[in-house]
Design a protein around this motif. Sequence first.
Motif, short mmCIF file in Angstrom:
data_model
loop_
_atom_site.label_atom_id
_atom_site.label_comp_id
_atom_site.label_asym_id
_atom_site.label_seq_id
_atom_site.Cartn_x
_atom_site.Cartn_y
_atom_site.Cartn_z
N TYR A 34 7.65 -20.18 33.84
CA TYR A 34 8.56 -19.04 33.67
C TYR A 34 7.90 -17.94 32.87
O TYR A 34 8.10 -16.75 33.16
CB TYR A 34 9.88 -19.50 33.07
CG TYR A 34 10.62 -20.44 34.00
CD1 TYR A 34 11.02 -20.02 35.26
CD2 TYR A 34 10.87 -21.76 33.64
CE1 TYR A 34 11.66 -20.88 36.12
CE2 TYR A 34 11.51 -22.63 34.51
CZ TYR A 34 11.90 -22.18 35.74
OH TYR A 34 12.53 -23.03 36.62
N LEU A 35 7.10 -18.30 31.87
CA LEU A 35 6.37 -17.28 31.11
C LEU A 35 5.39 -16.53 32.01
O LEU A 35 5.24 -15.30 31.90
CB LEU A 35 5.64 -17.92 29.93
CG LEU A 35 6.53 -18.43 28.81
CD1 LEU A 35 5.71 -19.19 27.78
CD2 LEU A 35 7.29 -17.28 28.14
N LEU A 36 4.72 -17.26 32.90
CA LEU A 36 3.79 -16.61 33.81
C LEU A 36 4.51 -15.73 34.83
O LEU A 36 3.98 -14.70 35.26
CB LEU A 36 2.91 -17.65 34.50
CG LEU A 36 1.92 -18.34 33.56
CD1 LEU A 36 1.22 -19.50 34.27
CD2 LEU A 36 0.91 -17.36 33.01
N LEU A 37 5.73 -16.11 35.21
CA LEU A 37 6.51 -15.23 36.09
C LEU A 37 6.85 -13.92 35.38
O LEU A 37 6.93 -12.87 36.02
CB LEU A 37 7.78 -15.93 36.56
CG LEU A 37 7.59 -17.01 37.63
CD1 LEU A 37 8.92 -17.66 37.97
CD2 LEU A 37 6.95 -16.43 38.88
N ILE A 38 7.05 -13.98 34.07
CA ILE A 38 7.28 -12.75 33.30
C ILE A 38 6.04 -11.87 33.37
O ILE A 38 6.15 -10.65 33.49
CB ILE A 38 7.68 -13.08 31.85
CG1 ILE A 38 9.06 -13.75 31.83
CG2 ILE A 38 7.67 -11.83 30.98
CD1 ILE A 38 9.45 -14.36 30.52
N LEU A 39 4.85 -12.48 33.34
CA LEU A 39 3.62 -11.70 33.53
C LEU A 39 3.61 -11.07 34.92
O LEU A 39 3.10 -9.96 35.10
CB LEU A 39 2.38 -12.58 33.33
CG LEU A 39 2.07 -13.00 31.89
CD1 LEU A 39 0.84 -13.91 31.87
CD2 LEU A 39 1.85 -11.79 31.01
N GLY A 40 4.17 -11.79 35.89
CA GLY A 40 4.30 -11.22 37.24
C GLY A 40 5.17 -9.97 37.24
O GLY A 40 4.88 -9.00 37.95
#
Length: 169
Positions: free
Chosen positions: A24-30
């Motif tokens: 989910y943190l990496l999706l925020i980077l997305g």
Amino acid sequence: MRDKIESSLESAIFNSRWLLAPFYLLLILGILALFVKMLKEVAGLFHILMTGEGNLIIAILGMVDVTLVANLLLIVVFSGYENFISKLDVAHNSVDKPSWMGKVSYADLKLKLIGSIVAISAIDLLKAFVNIQSTDQTQLAWQIGIHLTFVVSGVLFAVMDRIAFGGKH
């Protein structure tokens, strides 16, 4: 001894849900990457306005497309985190809290996702129709077929959920 092993195993399985947090943190980077993409779309829009070269409608549809994908990611982050990891307590008394936050079940999440995918597909299809003179007919046929597949899938998801929950969902 058996109860202790079982308890430890169940605790490990239960706590493994936290392994999803980095996703989910990496999706925020997305979402941040999409913000950069949006800045490029805005720059292209200003270029069209200043020079008259290009299609203003396609540029605006590109901005809508990026926004829909960002919305989709945000729904996945919020709903996924709340459904699979932990409740978000940061906005429990906030007037800024989205009305759907904390109320989206896994079934609702599937429908929101497919709805967003259909909307994104529709925007891409609309861009192709607006620029029909330079769109390859085979490519257009594929886009229509893919879009209709998404629409049918969305309807089938909704029907399956309605059957599974007896209209109570």
